[in-house]
Design an enzyme around this catalytic site. Structure first.
Site, mmCIF file in Angstrom:
data_model
loop_
_atom_site.group_PDB
_atom_site.id
_atom_site.type_symbol
_atom_site.label_atom_id
_atom_site.label_comp_id
_atom_site.label_asym_id
_atom_site.label_seq_id
_atom_site.Cartn_x
_atom_site.Cartn_y
_atom_site.Cartn_z
ATOM 1 C CD GLU A 1 7.444 8.326 2.618
ATOM 2 O OE1 GLU A 1 7.397 8.433 1.381
ATOM 3 O OE2 GLU A 1 6.929 7.365 3.222
ATOM 4 C CE1 TYR B 1 2.548 2.578 3.466
ATOM 5 C CE2 TYR B 1 4.488 3.916 3.902
ATOM 6 C CZ TYR B 1 3.114 3.773 3.858
ATOM 7 O OH TYR B 1 2.311 4.822 4.211
#
Ligand code: NOJ
Length: 488
Positions: A205, A335
């Site tokens: 990330e 997510y």
């Protein structure tokens, strides 16, 4: 061969619910009257699909001063009062450094076939560069051996945000030297571990550790850089990824697979009509311009450079070639969608639709419930960048999770989350989107960065006072899906 169920095999509950709905339908065959009994419903994932869980070193290991580990920016940040909810820190976390054998056994109990974990850079090189620390490497040797003995494929990540503090003191991600140091460390680790680990992730990330660590200051090292310096940090993160791909490839065993694990901005068309789908694909390239788009396309998009103006990153001659060194697979952490997108006649050709204030949300305020992200995320990556191997490197749900009087954690909220997200993932694989595996975040409750231990993501409940792990109800759900390789 995937198993297939007929409607009759789905059982009486499903049949009567369908029957009630059909009773008010004007015409057509009625479920339960035999007309569609032969219609097959497959909810299987492809053969060989990997089912795993994911964790990260600082979030679970603890033992921050043991066996020669050097401090990382997360040790510094968590020990600065006021940075973390409740002033929690990862000094002990889940004590996984000492309990890894039990944790591997618990993974096996989930019917998991893969495990994504991260390697702590400052355990291997306490000062970031220089002499390696054999005891640090030994921990990961033992972990790998345990995983393989349990039939679980290791998927190490080389950087999950814990930069050695010594490198931060020399400028951190603001300097090119950090990118080069990362490649040296990555090559060294791959040389030592690729006899047993076949897959390596470079950075976890970029978009999160750069934006929250260097722009908003919510994560370590807690900086709020002006745009020009921020763009340079972004660029150095990409460079670190590219140089590491090259170093791993040069120093690892033949057959080693290398990729990234990025939380791409997932763009979901508001309506599944061709013009909105095309807009979502365009938005995928645009909204990921500073990160995965540059990696996959080998250039910064004009729109990104134009918006940056004089603050655009300074790019040395070979940088973009290094950054776009081909990867073997793309890992995406999914997510919530970056955006719901609709088509527009005006530039840039799409509109990002805002979330309403009361949009359904899990325990972490940022985690909105949007299962279709797990269809459109991999589908867009496959379509836009022609990726042939995709992994869902993270997906999971934060909850409050309190054991009931009988000791069981009835996390039906997490089961709801999993069932709905995995339904969308199965839709993707059944349409041929090349997703090879799914890693649930997380194996167990752990240190959730700025939120400390105040929110729980695990399939296993962790009592931090005793370090006892207890499988939540969602662990049973997950095990059934993994063991049968299908939605149940
Ligand atoms: C992404 C990060 O990689 C992980 O470290 C974090 O705990 C989860 N998302 C949940 O926020």
């Amino acid at each position: 061969m995937p198993m297939r169920f007929t409607r009759r095999q789905l059982g009486t509950v499903g049949a009567s619910a369908l029957g009630a709905a059909a009773a008010s339908a004007p015409s057509g065959p009625r479920p339960g009257d035999g007309a569609d009994d032969e219609r097959e419903v497959s909810r299987a994932f492809p053969a060989g699909f990997l089912w795993g869980t994911a964790t990260a070193a600082y979030q679970i290991e603890g033992a921050v001063s043991e066996d020669g580990r050097g401090p990382s920016i997360w040790d510094t940040f968590t020990h600065t009062p006021g940075k973390i909810r409740n002033n929690d820190n990862g000094d002990v976390a889940d004590d996984h450094y000492h309990r890894y054998r039990d944790d591997v056994r618990l993974m096996k109990g989930l019917a998991a076939t893969a495990y994504r974990f991260s390697i702590s850079w400052s355990r291997i090189f306490p000062q970031g560069t220089g002499a390696p620390n054999p005891k640090g490497l030994d921990f990961y040797n033992r972990l790998l051996d345990n995983l393989l003995a349990s039939g679980i494929a290791p998927f190490p990540t080389l950087y999950h945000w814990d930069l050695p503090q010594a490198l931060q003191d020399r400028g951190g991600w603001e300097t090119r030297d950090t990118a080069k140091a990362f490649a040296d460390y990555a090559g060294y680790v791959a040389e030592k571990l690729s006899d047993r680990a076949r897959y390596f992730f470079t950075l976890n990330e970029c978009a999160t550790f750069v934006e929250l660590g260097y722009r908003t200051g919510v994560l370590a090292p807690g900086l709020k850089l002006p745009p020009g310096r921020l763009n340079q940090v972004r660029h150095h993160a990409l460079l670190a990824h590219g140089l590491a791909v090259q170093a791993i490839r040069a120093r690892s065993r033949a057959g080693t697979q290398i990729g990234l694990a990025e939380n791409i901005s997932v763009c979901v068309p508001v309506i599944e009509a061709p013009e909105h789908i095309a807009a979502a694909e365009l938005a995928t390239r645009e909204l990921n311009a500073p990160y995965v788009t540059a990696i996959m396309e080998g250039r910064y998009r004009e729109s990104f450079l134009a918006a940056a103006g004089a603050d655009a990153p300074k790019v040395a001659a070979e940088d973009m070639n290094a950054i776009s060194t081909p990867v073997d697979f793309v890992g995406i952490n999914v997510y919530l969608p970056g955006s719901y997108v609709s088509a527009s006649d005006a530039a840039p050709g799409f509109v990002s639709v805002p979330f309403p204030a009361k949009y359904p949300t899990m325990n972490s305020s940022w985690l909105k419930i949007a299962p279709e992200a797990l269809y459109w995320g991999p589908r867009n990556v496959a379509k836009v960048w022609n990726a042939s191997d995709i992994y869902i490197t993270e997906n999971g749900c934060s909850a409050t999770d309190v054991p009931a009087d009988d000791g069981i954690v009835y996390d039906t909220d997490r089961i709801m989350f999993l069932r709905n997200y995995l339904t969308q993932l199965q839709r993707a694989t059944s349409e041929g989107v090349p997703v090879r595996g799914y890693f649930h975040w997380s194996l167990m409750d752990n240190f959730e960065w700025a939120e400390g231990f105040g929110t729980r993501f695990g399939l296993l409940y962790v009592d931090y006072a005793t370090q006892q792990r207890t499988a939540k109800l969602s662990a049973s759900f997950y095990r059934e899906v993994a063991a049968r390789n299908r939605l149940v």
